[in-house]
Design an enzyme around this catalytic site. Sequence first.
Site, mmCIF file in Angstrom:
data_model
loop_
_atom_site.group_PDB
_atom_site.id
_atom_site.type_symbol
_atom_site.label_atom_id
_atom_site.label_comp_id
_atom_site.label_asym_id
_atom_site.label_seq_id
_atom_site.Cartn_x
_atom_site.Cartn_y
_atom_site.Cartn_z
ATOM 1 N N HIS A 72 0.918 -1.199 -0.083
ATOM 2 C CA HIS A 72 0.009 0.011 0.021
ATOM 3 C C HIS A 72 0.843 1.114 -0.128
ATOM 4 O O HIS A 72 0.561 2.241 -0.857
ATOM 5 C CB HIS A 72 -0.771 0.043 1.264
ATOM 6 C CG HIS A 72 -1.769 1.245 1.713
ATOM 7 N ND1 HIS A 72 -3.081 1.130 1.421
ATOM 8 C CD2 HIS A 72 -1.259 2.282 1.810
ATOM 9 C CE1 HIS A 72 -3.576 2.358 1.491
ATOM 10 N NE2 HIS A 72 -2.612 3.047 1.954
ATOM 11 N N GLU A 73 1.887 1.328 0.991
ATOM 12 C CA GLU A 73 2.908 2.421 0.970
ATOM 13 C C GLU A 73 3.518 2.697 -0.114
ATOM 14 O O GLU A 73 3.897 3.776 -0.835
ATOM 15 C CB GLU A 73 3.410 2.665 2.367
ATOM 16 C CG GLU A 73 2.476 2.479 3.643
ATOM 17 C CD GLU A 73 1.748 3.746 3.542
ATOM 18 O OE1 GLU A 73 1.915 4.810 3.011
ATOM 19 O OE2 GLU A 73 0.703 3.595 4.263
ATOM 20 N N HIS A 106 0.718 4.104 -2.915
ATOM 21 C CA HIS A 106 0.730 5.645 -3.194
ATOM 22 C C HIS A 106 1.925 6.139 -3.988
ATOM 23 O O HIS A 106 1.648 7.342 -4.555
ATOM 24 C CB HIS A 106 1.011 6.329 -1.554
ATOM 25 C CG HIS A 106 0.159 6.176 -0.743
ATOM 26 N ND1 HIS A 106 -1.268 6.675 -1.191
ATOM 27 C CD2 HIS A 106 -0.054 5.828 0.588
ATOM 28 C CE1 HIS A 106 -1.944 6.432 -0.065
ATOM 29 N NE2 HIS A 106 -1.341 5.905 0.887
ATOM 30 N N GLU A 131 -6.585 6.750 -0.885
ATOM 31 C CA GLU A 131 -6.456 5.548 0.008
ATOM 32 C C GLU A 131 -6.889 4.231 -0.689
ATOM 33 O O GLU A 131 -6.705 3.131 -0.551
ATOM 34 C CB GLU A 131 -7.206 6.010 1.629
ATOM 35 C CG GLU A 131 -6.401 6.892 2.168
ATOM 36 C CD GLU A 131 -5.141 6.650 2.415
ATOM 37 O OE1 GLU A 131 -4.433 5.450 2.642
ATOM 38 O OE2 GLU A 131 -4.154 7.688 2.462
#
Length: 571
Positions: A442-443, A447, A501
């Site tokens: 996710h990070e 992003h 997100e």
Amino acid sequence: MENSKVVAGGSLTQRLEIQEVFEHLSAREKLYAHHMSRAAWDGTRIILRQVSFEAEQIFDLILELYQSCSGDWTLLMENCDVDQKNLDNLLEYAALFLGNIGNYYSEGDQKITSALTKTALFKFGRASAKSRALLENVVPAMISPHPSSLRFPSPNTQSGYYPGPGILSRQEIVEITRVLDSRSIEPENTRIQKSVQDGRVVYDVLQGSTEIGSEEESTQINGAIATICVVRGDYSDILKNVCASLSKASEYAATDSQRAILDDYIRSFTTESLDTYRESQKKWILEKEPVVENIFGFVEQYHDPLGVRAESPGLVAVTDPEETAIFKRFVDEAPKFLRMLPWAAGASENDGRGPFEKTSFEAPEFTSIHALAYCSTIIFEGINLPNYNDIRETVGFKNVIIANRMRANVEGMSAGTLVKKSDMESLGRCRHRVRFVSTAVHELLGHSASKLLTRDRDGGANFDVNNPPINPLTGKPVTSWYRSGQTWTTVFENLATSVEECRASLVAAYLMDVPELMELFGYTDTGGVTAEELLYNTYLLLAVEGVESLQHYSVENKGQAHSRESFGILK
């Protein structure tokens, strides 16, 4: 430190373990970490003022009650002539308030109210003269359900980003923000206050700084003549303490670059200059693998109803070298996984990444850290910063996983009746593993994957304007892009963080069935927890978190960005 939240039938407390990694620090590093932590805690009062008018005084009341009995709550009961039930109600309210840094839930932005009656609350005023004075000011706010949530100001809602007696409409806030943008005044460290002075409407734009001053000009807002006054010195008293602690920490900094970062922080907080803050972020990105990591500044835009003004968190943490080694291997392999994303499918250009990715993947810093001080309304498990897209594309970015926060969060979770009994044991074994891997993806990739198609003021672009990329959803060339100075937050405002997100989490879910990725994190088809079991629980957890997100929903306030993300994915 402890991570506490109240649950049905009692309270659940999880320790945020830090001692093991902290004890590996040298004496100098411990002093640096200490003074940086003081700066983070000093800045907490900024957050309180950003939440609500009454939050800082409630905070002072809680501290005063604690100090009046030196932490001996039995003594407080005796001194104030209250019973155990009233004390329990007070402590429950205090725990919720301190856990959220304010009297509104950090997820959902709904108001926290005390179960104590007005009469019972005023009994605690017997503790000291100061507690009596504070109670006079805050009791109504502590027991009233209104304003019920943090949104654009109205009779039933409020926002600390728009304080003052005059109620600002959404349209006024949007127009003022656009006027400021035309004058190159960025919104992150500002608040807006409306008043009527001598028959004229005045909008004070409060800028966070220790220096005090103001400039005003006439303009049109909502078709009427109004005065916009840019006022430096918001949070001045707090920022002076923050800067003093940062200055003290600088004496124990390990490198010249660390000192330069702190110098930029101090100059930015002194002068309100976000250009100086941007310079600090460029240096922060290039400070590789610091033993003591930090995050400061007006950076998180989740609670501003417009989605552009930012909370000022403070994070100080110690790096975990063993888990960081795993992330390094992941970073090295990242370009391979970018080629697997759906908008790159079949692409031959840009080294197989396609036109929607950057021309080169600059390997970011990706570390596992243990929080020593984390002062924020939302305590994230992972962070990807900075939020300035131009810096991300030209200099890079950092990813961190807050390991002790993640462990405490997962250990404190229970799926309850949301999953079948036959899935409970497997989910219990896999939940931490799923969160660890999916948060990492996710990070790093969620992003950072893709780029904003942008044209600058001189007509230059980061894509071929004569042969625009093909929109994979329509099969036709794209017809719109970002103008110079625009970011996804300024364009999509309060919807931006939810969409971002959601995108990041879906990238993680999309890649969780890639064998090479699972093997990199130590999961194959022959281990104690197999890659297949991890994948099954990934999707099970998406469903559980989607349902759990509803606890933060209200008709007035559609929920915090991460909650909206979880529910959107469930749907």
